[in-house]
Design a protein around this motif. Structure first.
Motif, PDB file in Angstrom:
ATOM      1  N   THR A   2       1.179  -1.231  -0.016  1.00 39.86           N
ATOM      2  CA  THR A   2      -0.692  -0.181  -0.498  1.00 39.86           C
ATOM      3  C   THR A   2       0.582   1.397  -0.460  1.00 39.86           C
ATOM      4  OG1 THR A   2      -1.738  -1.097   1.152  1.00 39.86           O
ATOM      5  CG2 THR A   2      -1.675   1.478   1.741  1.00 39.86           C
ATOM      6  N   ALA A   6      -1.644   6.354   0.472  1.00 39.58           N
ATOM      7  CA  ALA A   6      -3.487   5.653   0.720  1.00 39.58           C
ATOM      8  C   ALA A   6      -4.661   6.156   1.379  1.00 39.58           C
ATOM      9  CB  ALA A   6      -3.154   4.222   1.632  1.00 39.58           C
ATOM     10  N   VAL A   7      -5.495   5.642   0.981  1.00 40.59           N
ATOM     11  CA  VAL A   7      -6.555   6.310   1.776  1.00 40.59           C
ATOM     12  C   VAL A   7      -6.369   7.205   2.926  1.00 40.59           C
ATOM     13  CG1 VAL A   7      -9.109   5.406   2.750  1.00 40.59           C
ATOM     14  CG2 VAL A   7      -6.771   3.486   1.762  1.00 40.59           C
ATOM     15  N   ALA A  89      -1.458   0.608  -6.784  1.00 35.98           N
ATOM     16  CA  ALA A  89      -1.282   0.267  -5.467  1.00 35.98           C
ATOM     17  C   ALA A  89      -0.182   0.859  -4.564  1.00 35.98           C
ATOM     18  CB  ALA A  89      -1.838  -0.921  -5.362  1.00 35.98           C
ATOM     19  N   GLY A  95      -7.742   2.956  -2.135  1.00 37.70           N
ATOM     20  CA  GLY A  95      -8.764   2.762  -0.482  1.00 37.70           C
ATOM     21  C   GLY A  95      -9.535   1.436  -0.985  1.00 37.70           C
ATOM     22  N   ALA A  96     -10.505   1.619  -2.225  1.00 30.09           N
ATOM     23  CA  ALA A  96     -11.928   0.581  -2.762  1.00 30.09           C
ATOM     24  C   ALA A  96     -11.367  -0.034  -4.316  1.00 30.09           C
ATOM     25  CB  ALA A  96     -13.215   0.936  -3.155  1.00 30.09           C
ATOM     26  N   ILE A 120      -5.856  -6.349  -1.568  1.00 28.31           N
ATOM     27  CA  ILE A 120      -7.328  -5.858  -1.989  1.00 28.31           C
ATOM     28  C   ILE A 120      -8.147  -7.749  -1.912  1.00 28.31           C
ATOM     29  CG2 ILE A 120      -8.486  -5.203  -4.527  1.00 28.31           C
ATOM     30  CD1 ILE A 120      -5.933  -3.544  -5.634  1.00 28.31           C
ATOM     31  N   SER A 125      -6.839  -6.114   3.286  1.00 29.17           N
ATOM     32  CA  SER A 125      -7.676  -4.157   3.542  1.00 29.17           C
ATOM     33  C   SER A 125      -8.080  -3.706   2.395  1.00 29.17           C
ATOM     34  CB  SER A 125      -6.079  -3.434   3.724  1.00 29.17           C
ATOM     35  OG  SER A 125      -5.120  -3.444   2.642  1.00 29.17           O
ATOM     36  N   THR A 126      -8.179  -4.207   1.677  1.00 30.20           N
ATOM     37  CA  THR A 126      -8.481  -3.191   0.835  1.00 30.20           C
ATOM     38  C   THR A 126      -9.979  -3.936  -0.090  1.00 30.20           C
ATOM     39  OG1 THR A 126      -6.869  -2.404   0.295  1.00 30.20           O
ATOM     40  CG2 THR A 126      -8.753  -1.756  -1.577  1.00 30.20           C
ATOM     41  N   SER A 250     -14.235   3.093  -0.196  1.00 31.77           N
ATOM     42  CA  SER A 250     -13.299   3.844   0.314  1.00 31.77           C
ATOM     43  C   SER A 250     -13.223   5.098   1.107  1.00 31.77           C
ATOM     44  CB  SER A 250     -12.682   4.671  -1.504  1.00 31.77           C
ATOM     45  OG  SER A 250     -13.527   5.765  -1.432  1.00 31.77           O
TER      46      SER A 250
END
Length: 294
Positions: A2, A6-7, A89, A95-96, A120, A125-126, A250
């Protein structure tokens, strides 16, 4: 794997754009291009933007497509599809993610491997939304026969949420739904293939005065009613729904909340659909330009 960026979007407000200078949540679409701009990657990116999310792409195929149908398509090399997923990534963070047109079994397997390498999918985590696209709304095939088996047997088990329409339910499970009474059987049959959650889209039940989609987690059924808008212009509707759900995921929304958000979004998008070309026009993201709340 990640990225450090990220997010970063906030949990509280799906659909609301981030403040200027604030890094938004990210969402990745793994899908084909629609040269007419109404579905596929193009619809997903418009939806991500309208929902306040930074959209990223892993292109799987290029279609020759207009409002009348798909005349041809060229699938990309599976290794290139997987490399796109890994690259965004690693640097940008995801995030999604959502899938659309995957074209071949080799691409499906490459996507599955890349998802495992980048955390994913369900239990990772995703979150991953799988829209098991098998054909265009005009009936043009977008998935080879061996690819359908790959989606059913290998991709659906890693889906956080699967969003089949009734034609896709029939292709995946053999269950033929002809009325609202059959939606539960369809949801159970698709859930048995492995996704954590299933959303059965009931838009093809044209005789039903309402459009009542059904969400199922293996234990509880949740009906999501909505009006049936009298328009033939619904091109890209399935992509748009899955993308709006992914945008909410996300931003940290749990699946039921994300699906309710997506339902509200697609109802507005269908209500704002417009004619374009000689065939079926697209659902619209233009209503969001004015900043209307969902």
């Amino acid at each position: 794997m990640t990225g450090t960026h990220a997010v970063t979007g906030t949990r509280a407000a799906p659909g609301v754009p981030p403040a200027p200078g604030v890094t938004p949540s990210t969402a990745l679409t793994i899908a084909g291009s629609d040269s007419g701009g109404g579905a596929g990657i193009q619809a997903d990116l418009k939806t991500f933007l309208a929902c306040g999310v930074h959209g990223m792409t892993a292109l799987t195929a290029v279609t020759v497509q207009d409002s009348l149908g798909v005349a041809d398509f060229l699938a990309l090399p599976p290794s290139l599809v997987a490399a796109q997923i890994r690259t965004v990534a690693a640097d940008l963070g995801v995030g999604a993610a959502k899938t659309g047109m995957l074209a071949s079994a080799a691409i499906v397997d490459a996507v599955i491997e890349a998802c495992a390498q980048t955390s994913i999918g369900a239990g990772r985590s995703t979150p991953l939304v799988v829209d098991p696209v098998a054909a265009s709304m005009h009936g043009d095939s977008l998935l080879a026969e061996d690819a359908l088996a790959a989606v059913r047997d290998r991709l659906l088990p890693i889906a956080t949420l699967a969003t089949p329409n009734l034609d896709e339910v029939r292709l995946l499970t053999g269950v033929d739904v002809t009325s609202r009474d059959g939606l539960r059987k369809a949801a159970e049959a698709v859930h048995a293939l492995g996704p954590s959650w299933v959303l059965i889209k009931a838009g093809h039940l044209a005789a039903d005065p309402e459009c009542v989609d059904l969400l199922f987690d293996g234990a509880d059924f949740v009906e999501l009613p909505g009006p049936r808008t009298g328009t033939p212009h619904t091109h890209g509707g399935g992509d748009t729904l899955a993308a709006s759900i992914a945008s909410a995921l996300s931003r940290g929304c749990p699946v039921p909340e994300a699906v309710r958000f997506g339902k509200r979004y697609i109802m507005r998008a269908v209500a704002g659909a417009y004619p374009l070309g000689a065939g079926t026009g697209p659902v619209s993201a233009f209503w969001r330009v004015a900043g209307d709340p969902i």
